[in-house]
Design a protein around this motif. Structure first.
Motif, PDB file in Angstrom:
ATOM      1  N   ARG A  65       0.815  -1.211   0.000  1.00 36.88           N
ATOM      2  CA  ARG A  65       0.000   0.000   0.000  1.00 36.88           C
ATOM      3  C   ARG A  65       0.854   1.269   0.000  1.00 36.88           C
ATOM      4  N   ASN A  66       2.091   1.147   0.467  1.00 39.03           N
ATOM      5  CA  ASN A  66       2.973   2.314   0.419  1.00 39.03           C
ATOM      6  C   ASN A  66       3.792   2.386  -0.870  1.00 39.03           C
ATOM      7  N   GLY A  67       3.469   1.495  -1.845  1.00 39.65           N
ATOM      8  CA  GLY A  67       4.071   1.571  -3.171  1.00 39.65           C
ATOM      9  C   GLY A  67       5.351   0.784  -3.350  1.00 39.65           C
ATOM     10  N   ARG A  68       5.726  -0.052  -2.397  1.00 39.34           N
ATOM     11  CA  ARG A  68       6.967  -0.809  -2.509  1.00 39.34           C
ATOM     12  C   ARG A  68       6.700  -2.150  -3.182  1.00 39.34           C
ATOM     13  N   THR A  69       7.481  -2.487  -4.191  1.00 37.46           N
ATOM     14  CA  THR A  69       7.344  -3.749  -4.906  1.00 37.46           C
ATOM     15  C   THR A  69       8.158  -4.828  -4.207  1.00 37.46           C
ATOM     16  N   GLU A 117      19.123   0.908  -4.502  1.00 38.31           N
ATOM     17  CA  GLU A 117      18.348   2.069  -4.103  1.00 38.31           C
ATOM     18  C   GLU A 117      18.986   2.683  -2.853  1.00 38.31           C
ATOM     19  N   ARG A 118      19.096   3.985  -2.824  1.00 38.74           N
ATOM     20  CA  ARG A 118      19.797   4.655  -1.720  1.00 38.74           C
ATOM     21  C   ARG A 118      19.136   4.370  -0.373  1.00 38.74           C
ATOM     22  N   ARG A 119      17.819   4.437  -0.310  1.00 35.93           N
ATOM     23  CA  ARG A 119      17.123   4.194   0.956  1.00 35.93           C
ATOM     24  C   ARG A 119      17.349   2.766   1.431  1.00 35.93           C
ATOM     25  N   THR A 120      17.306   1.809   0.518  1.00 37.01           N
ATOM     26  CA  THR A 120      17.543   0.414   0.885  1.00 37.01           C
ATOM     27  C   THR A 120      18.972   0.225   1.371  1.00 37.01           C
ATOM     28  N   PHE A 121      19.919   0.847   0.683  1.00 36.49           N
ATOM     29  CA  PHE A 121      21.324   0.740   1.096  1.00 36.49           C
ATOM     30  C   PHE A 121      21.498   1.212   2.536  1.00 36.49           C
ATOM     31  N   LEU A 122      20.881   2.326   2.874  1.00 38.27           N
ATOM     32  CA  LEU A 122      20.985   2.843   4.233  1.00 38.27           C
ATOM     33  C   LEU A 122      20.259   1.933   5.223  1.00 38.27           C
ATOM     34  N   ASP A 123      19.096   1.395   4.834  1.00 37.26           N
ATOM     35  CA  ASP A 123      18.366   0.464   5.691  1.00 37.26           C
ATOM     36  C   ASP A 123      19.191  -0.794   5.974  1.00 37.26           C
ATOM     37  N   LEU A 124      19.952  -1.232   4.981  1.00 31.24           N
ATOM     38  CA  LEU A 124      20.782  -2.425   5.139  1.00 31.24           C
ATOM     39  C   LEU A 124      22.028  -2.157   5.968  1.00 31.24           C
ATOM     40  N   GLY A 125      22.301  -0.898   6.255  1.00 36.62           N
ATOM     41  CA  GLY A 125      23.443  -0.554   7.090  1.00 36.62           C
ATOM     42  C   GLY A 125      24.690  -0.171   6.332  1.00 36.62           C
ATOM     43  N   SER A 149       8.973  -6.772  21.468  1.00 41.07           N
ATOM     44  CA  SER A 149       8.298  -6.217  20.287  1.00 41.07           C
ATOM     45  C   SER A 149       8.579  -6.992  19.015  1.00 41.07           C
ATOM     46  N   THR A 150       9.222  -8.151  19.083  1.00 38.38           N
ATOM     47  CA  THR A 150       9.640  -8.841  17.860  1.00 38.38           C
ATOM     48  C   THR A 150       8.960 -10.190  17.696  1.00 38.38           C
ATOM     49  N   ALA A 151       7.687 -10.268  18.066  1.00 39.54           N
ATOM     50  CA  ALA A 151       6.987 -11.543  17.968  1.00 39.54           C
ATOM     51  C   ALA A 151       6.851 -12.000  16.527  1.00 39.54           C
ATOM     52  N   THR A 152       6.747 -11.068  15.575  1.00 39.01           N
ATOM     53  CA  THR A 152       6.596 -11.428  14.168  1.00 39.01           C
ATOM     54  C   THR A 152       7.901 -11.278  13.409  1.00 39.01           C
ATOM     55  N   ALA A 153       8.478 -10.094  13.431  1.00 38.22           N
ATOM     56  CA  ALA A 153       9.736  -9.836  12.738  1.00 38.22           C
ATOM     57  C   ALA A 153      10.854  -9.772  13.773  1.00 38.22           C
ATOM     58  N   PRO A 154      11.741 -10.754  13.820  1.00 38.88           N
ATOM     59  CA  PRO A 154      12.730 -10.809  14.890  1.00 38.88           C
ATOM     60  C   PRO A 154      13.821  -9.757  14.733  1.00 38.88           C
ATOM     61  N   ALA A 155      14.379  -9.344  15.866  1.00 37.71           N
ATOM     62  CA  ALA A 155      15.566  -8.500  15.860  1.00 37.71           C
ATOM     63  C   ALA A 155      16.757  -9.431  15.745  1.00 37.71           C
ATOM     64  N   LEU A 212      11.858 -13.030   6.280  1.00 31.95           N
ATOM     65  CA  LEU A 212      11.255 -12.301   7.393  1.00 31.95           C
ATOM     66  C   LEU A 212      11.619 -10.826   7.341  1.00 31.95           C
ATOM     67  N   LEU A 213      12.880 -10.528   7.073  1.00 33.51           N
ATOM     68  CA  LEU A 213      13.332  -9.134   7.108  1.00 33.51           C
ATOM     69  C   LEU A 213      12.909  -8.369   5.854  1.00 33.51           C
ATOM     70  N   ARG A 214      12.803  -9.052   4.733  1.00 37.98           N
ATOM     71  CA  ARG A 214      12.315  -8.370   3.517  1.00 37.98           C
ATOM     72  C   ARG A 214      10.869  -7.915   3.706  1.00 37.98           C
ATOM     73  N   LEU A 215      10.045  -8.784   4.262  1.00 37.68           N
ATOM     74  CA  LEU A 215       8.643  -8.420   4.459  1.00 37.68           C
ATOM     75  C   LEU A 215       8.506  -7.360   5.544  1.00 37.68           C
ATOM     76  N   ASP A 216       9.371  -7.409   6.541  1.00 35.39           N
ATOM     77  CA  ASP A 216       9.349  -6.385   7.581  1.00 35.39           C
ATOM     78  C   ASP A 216       9.703  -5.021   7.003  1.00 35.39           C
ATOM     79  N   ARG A 217      10.631  -5.002   6.046  1.00 33.58           N
ATOM     80  CA  ARG A 217      11.022  -3.745   5.407  1.00 33.58           C
ATOM     81  C   ARG A 217       9.923  -3.252   4.452  1.00 33.58           C
ATOM     82  N   ALA A 218       9.133  -4.184   3.928  1.00 38.93           N
ATOM     83  CA  ALA A 218       8.128  -3.813   2.935  1.00 38.93           C
ATOM     84  C   ALA A 218       6.949  -3.069   3.543  1.00 38.93           C
ATOM     85  N   THR A 219       6.596  -3.400   4.790  1.00 45.15           N
ATOM     86  CA  THR A 219       5.414  -2.784   5.406  1.00 45.15           C
ATOM     87  C   THR A 219       5.512  -2.883   6.914  1.00 45.15           C
ATOM     88  N   ASP A 220       4.937  -1.901   7.590  1.00 38.86           N
ATOM     89  CA  ASP A 220       4.845  -1.965   9.050  1.00 38.86           C
ATOM     90  C   ASP A 220       3.426  -2.309   9.507  1.00 38.86           C
TER      91      ASP A 220
END
Length: 478
Positions: A11-15, A216-224, A355-361, A415-423
């Protein structure tokens, strides 16, 4: 979400795609592209590269050159000379960092922070770009934010050439006008075996190199970004690629996105000692079982085990955790319940964040997330159980016994790809349902056993066996 086989748009436009299926994503317009170049006292190489970026068939939004502490040939002097030449170029910014050793990772991160484009293309300072490079390497990150695209590196002797001649060589399929130094066989073989990384395997991260890399610049920063603690020649691209893969990146090789490297690669130069030093830098970091020897624990864990021990006794938790650490030494255990006595047994045991019951830290190089839902003994598990969720395999495997789910093995990358895709938790569940590949097996089929009740903790930990017999020392006659 749009409904297309293997592809969803949130819904936020991320493929988002299933597995590594970048081939399912339709083409779209190119987003603004920044080029980031690390540099150290190689003025002729930089002039050739900048010349090749001025004749790209796709626009370059901006170029950021990061000088890694040059004293004799600063990048600013090189760029100032180029700027005096005819117009028709992209704006070039020069950033500098102090000379504290060879630090391409820090240089690239600094360049990304200074860039203003939406897609970042990292280029080594000693390459020359094919005129279609930007159009080809930035196309997929422009429409698929999770894509990490590596271009195709060729090798030729460009020494003594001016920019125009080097551009002509890079544009020619036969590298006419220069000595073709061949391509590294391990890279060519890797791309062929994985269908340009479309068909991932556990080693595919090794085919992602920073000579030409787009994300993508935003993804690069999200990945650390790159690991700035890595100082020395080489390895920062492999560390990033392994971490990116298992944090949900989609790896891609673009064979038509060509750069020509001035000179042979490291192996071609016979610098085997330098390659060994690179490997030693990476062993504590990269958790891949095909890379790190099993006797080395390193600073990162390959497996995260979450023990959901609500309602268990301390003894049950301790028995489960002891078997887990023995079975998967390269793991970190998170307990749902706070159990100081159990946590104090080993520095690999902690409490799971609430807070990580679905998407683990997870740690930076975790590949597999195991959820233990019932008090079980994992010591008899089939050795290849975790390999079921290797790259190119399942997204998750559920192990069930007596009609209940006892254990779940999941790929951290999913797990982490889907966590990044939507909150949005509901949307995340929809993505998991539509894109994830999941299988179910019976506990008995993979050797998973429930913990038996009764008896003391000591009794269970030593198996209830009698003390081992004492051997009597004997002496031989002289």
């Amino acid at each position: 979400m749009t409904d297309s086989p293997g592809v969803r748009t949130t819904r936020n436009g991320r493929t988002v795609v299933t597995g590594n299926r970048w081939d399912l994503v339709p083409a779209g317009p190119l987003r603004p592209v920044s080029v980031v170049i690390p540099y150290y006292e190689a003025p002729e190489d930089l002039r050739r590269l900048l010349a090749s970026l001025r004749v790209q068939t796709a626009p370059v939004h901006d170029i950021v050159v990061v000088d890694d502490g040059s004293r004799h040939h600063p990048a600013r002097d090189v760029v100032n000379r180029v700027v005096e030449e005819p117009t028709g170029r992209s704006p070039v910014t020069v950033l500098t960092q102090p000379d504290r050793g060879i630090r391409p990772a820090a240089a690239r991160n600094l360049g990304c922070r200074g860039a203003t484009g939406e897609v970042v293309v990292f280029l080594d300072g000693d390459v020359v770009a094919h005129p279609d490079l930007i159009a080809r390497i930035a196309a997929l990150p422009s429409v698929l934010p999770d894509a990490v695209v590596v271009g195709h590196r060729r090798h030729a002797d460009l020494g003594g050439m001016d920019g125009a001649r080097a551009c002509a060589v890079a544009a020619d399929e036969r590298l006419a006008g220069a000595e073709d130094l061949g391509e590294p066989g391990w890279l060519s073989d890797g791309y062929a075996a994985t269908n340009d990384l479309l068909d991932l395997d556990v080693r595919s991260w090794r085919y992602v190199i920073s000579a030409a890399l787009a994300v993508e610049r935003r993804t690069f920063l999200d990945l650390g970004g790159f690991d700035e603690d890595i100082v020395g020649y080489g390895g920062e691209d492999w560390e990033f690629a392994h971490r990116a893969l298992h944090r949900g990146a989609v790896l891609v090789h673009a064979p038509d996105a060509v750069v020509v490297h001035n000179g042979p690669d490291l192996a071609g130069r016979g610098e085997l000692a330098a390659k060994d030093q690179e490997t030693l830098r990476l062993l504590p970091l990269i958790s891949d079982r095909t890379f790190r020897p099993p006797g080395i624990r390193g600073r990162t864990s390959r497996v995260l085990v979450r023990v959901h021990d609500e309602g268990w006794t301390d003894a049950m938790t301790a028995r489960c955790v002891a078997a887990t650490l023995a079975t998967w030494p390269d793991c970190h255990v998170q307990l749902t319940c706070r159990r100081p006595a159990v946590e104090g047994l080993d520095d690999r045991i902690g409490t799971a964040p609430a807070s990580t019951a679905t998407a683990p830290a997870v740690g930076p190089h975790v590949e597999v997330v195991v959820d233990v839902h019932a008090p079980v003994d994992v010591s008899g598990l089939a050795e290849d159980l975790l390999a079921a969720v290797d790259p190119g395999g399942l997204d998750a495997l559920h192990v069930e016994g007596a009609g209940d789910r006892w254990l779940t093995v999941a790929a951290a990358r999913t797990l982490l790809r889907l966590d990044r895709a939507t909150d949005d938790p509901d949307e995340r569940r929809e993505l998991w349902r539509d894109l994830a590949t999941v299988d179910v097996v019976e506990a008995a089929a993979v050797g998973l056993q429930p913990l038996t009740a009764g008896g003391t903790l000591e009794h269970h930990l030593d198996g209830g066996a009698p003390a081992p017999s004492r051997r009597t020392a004997t002496t031989r006659g002289r």
